[in-house]
Design an enzyme around this catalytic site. Structure first.
Site, PDB file in Angstrom:
ATOM      1  N   HIS A  86       0.822  -1.213   0.000  1.00  0.00           N
ATOM      2  CA  HIS A  86       0.000   0.000   0.000  1.00  0.00           C
ATOM      3  C   HIS A  86       0.855   1.263   0.000  1.00  0.00           C
ATOM      4  CE1 HIS A  86      -3.462  -2.504   0.736  1.00  0.00           C
ATOM      5  NE2 HIS A  86      -2.962  -2.943   1.873  1.00  0.00           N
ATOM      6  N   HIS A 111       5.314   6.938   6.658  1.00  0.00           N
ATOM      7  CA  HIS A 111       4.988   6.384   5.347  1.00  0.00           C
ATOM      8  C   HIS A 111       4.588   7.516   4.411  1.00  0.00           C
ATOM      9  CE1 HIS A 111       1.076   6.471   7.475  1.00  0.00           C
ATOM     10  NE2 HIS A 111       0.605   6.827   6.295  1.00  0.00           N
ATOM     11  N   HIS A 113       2.273   8.934   0.779  1.00  0.00           N
ATOM     12  CA  HIS A 113       1.176   8.841  -0.181  1.00  0.00           C
ATOM     13  C   HIS A 113       1.577   9.686  -1.387  1.00  0.00           C
ATOM     14  CE1 HIS A 113      -1.584   6.993   2.769  1.00  0.00           C
ATOM     15  NE2 HIS A 113      -0.929   7.765   3.647  1.00  0.00           N
ATOM     16  N   GLU A 124      -2.831  13.535   0.386  1.00  0.00           N
ATOM     17  CA  GLU A 124      -4.155  13.186   0.888  1.00  0.00           C
ATOM     18  C   GLU A 124      -4.913  14.445   1.301  1.00  0.00           C
ATOM     19  OE1 GLU A 124      -4.571   8.810   1.831  1.00  0.00           O
ATOM     20  OE2 GLU A 124      -3.682   9.697   3.641  1.00  0.00           O
ATOM     21  N   HIS A 137       3.521  11.075   6.219  1.00  0.00           N
ATOM     22  CA  HIS A 137       2.842  10.956   7.516  1.00  0.00           C
ATOM     23  C   HIS A 137       3.798  10.316   8.512  1.00  0.00           C
ATOM     24  CE1 HIS A 137      -1.411  10.830   5.504  1.00  0.00           C
ATOM     25  NE2 HIS A 137      -0.877  12.044   5.525  1.00  0.00           N
ATOM     26  N   THR A 219      -6.183   7.277   7.503  1.00  0.00           N
ATOM     27  CA  THR A 219      -6.673   7.426   6.130  1.00  0.00           C
ATOM     28  C   THR A 219      -6.689   6.098   5.380  1.00  0.00           C
ATOM     29  OG1 THR A 219      -4.460   7.944   5.261  1.00  0.00           O
ATOM     30  CG2 THR A 219      -5.821   9.796   6.044  1.00  0.00           C
TER      31      THR A 219
END
Length: 342
Positions: A86, A111, A113, A124, A137, A219
């Site tokens: 992910h 991590h 995104h 996000e 994040h 999220t």
């Protein structure tokens, strides 16, 4: 060495606990619109991410700068970098802590995104409808009240996450190379690699006193509504090459799966605010004024202009009336004189 390895595995296990459970994806049969079917909290009313509208945030002067502790003095010899299918995730030791929040929070993992090359989307959170190419994040748990992230993650005050927007700049950001240069070794799902410890503080913006604060959720599933969000106003800058490394190096599939599927667009769609209040640690209007103050100033200026216009109109009207009366007097006097002469 054994103790260090054991501790790292424990931290990694806690980090993975945040996203464990049934299979989920961002699109398709297990995509975002289907998350509430398996993870009910994903359908609740205090979800993240959100669009931060600066004209409606509430300035709170009591919000103090975030103060990291131990981000630059890492006791372990390495972090563990993982492709979990992910995202790219890096374990962090609990010796990294945050001050300046309502409680003491200890680090768990960080991590990313991101979107795809050539697109503006990737972050996000958004600010006034603007998205960034990526978002970092850094996840922490409330270590004042709970023993670990597994115990804290579903509690209303259990988690605190730092959100950092990533944008393209002209220069390379050497801090992020500690992670980005390792991506070729974790191309496929479930691959991991030890990374030499480095100063994690360098991943954050230079100024930690300007941020947005609100209560929200994870999220990703299980979407626990347990997160105190701190989203920094100042982005961190990466070069185009660094952003492309993030966007084009990772697959969401295992090495044996064919064809490989690029891991990209791993960001959740915006969620409704639903009566929540977003606070800011700084005035969001220009020249040091808040949005409400700017509105009041504009309204006051408009009223003043209207008053000046009305006053000018009344004065001009009286001047015209006076001139008309004077002209009538002149005509009457001239007529009288002609009548006498005749």
């Amino acid at each position: 060495m054994f103790l260090t390895l054991s501790f790292s595995l424990q931290v990694l296990s806690q980090a993975m606990a945040l996203t464990s459970g049934s299979h989920w994806t961002y699109e398709g049969a297990h995509g975002q619109e289907h998350w509430p079917e398996t993870y009910p909290e994903c359908g609740l009313q205090a979800q993240s991410p959100i669009n931060i509208q600066t004209d409606s945030v509430q300035y709170d002067p009591s919000l103090v700068p975030v103060e990291p502790e131990g981000y630059w003095d890492i006791g372990s010899n390495f972090f563990t970098l993982t492709n979990n299918g992910h995202t790219v995730q890096m374990s962090l030791p609990q010796s990294m802590r945050l001050h300046g929040l309502p409680r003491m929070y200890s680090a768990v993992q960080l991590h990313f995104h991101w979107g795809r090359k050539g697109t503006a989307d990737g972050s996000e959170h958004q600010v006034d409808g603007r998205a960034f190419p990526a978002e970092l994040h850094v996840v922490h748990f409330n270590s004042d009240k709970y023993a670990n992230v597994s115990e804290a993650k579903h509690q209303p005050d259990g988690l605190a996450v730092l959100g950092v927007f990533l944008e393209a700049g002209n220069e390379e950001n050497p801090a992020y190379n500690h992670i980005l240069e390792q991506l070729d070794d974790i191309k496929y799902k479930e691959q991991e690699k030890p990374v030499s410890a480095f100063n994690v503080r360098d991943l954050l913006p230079a100024h930690l006193g300007q941020y947005f604060r609100y209560n929200g959720s994870l999220t990703t599933p299980p979407c626990y509504q347990s997160v105190l969000w701190t989203v920094f106003q100042q982005p961190a800058r990466l070069s185009d090459a660094q952003l492309q490394k993030l966007q084009r190096s990772i697959y969401s599939t295992a090495e044996e799966d064919t064809p490989p599927v690029l891991l990209a667009d791993n960001f959740r769609s915006l969620q409704l605010l639903n009566q929540r209040v977003v606070f800011s640690s700084f005035p969001t209007g220009p020249s040091g004024y808040s949005a409400a103050e700017i509105t009041a100033i504009i309204f006051g200026v408009l009223l003043s202009c209207l008053g000046i216009f009305l006053a000018g109109w009344i004065v001009a009207k009286r001047i015209r009336e006076k001139r008309m009366q004077e002209q009538k007097g002149v005509v009457f006097t001239s007529s009288s004189r002609r009548a006498v002469a005749d």
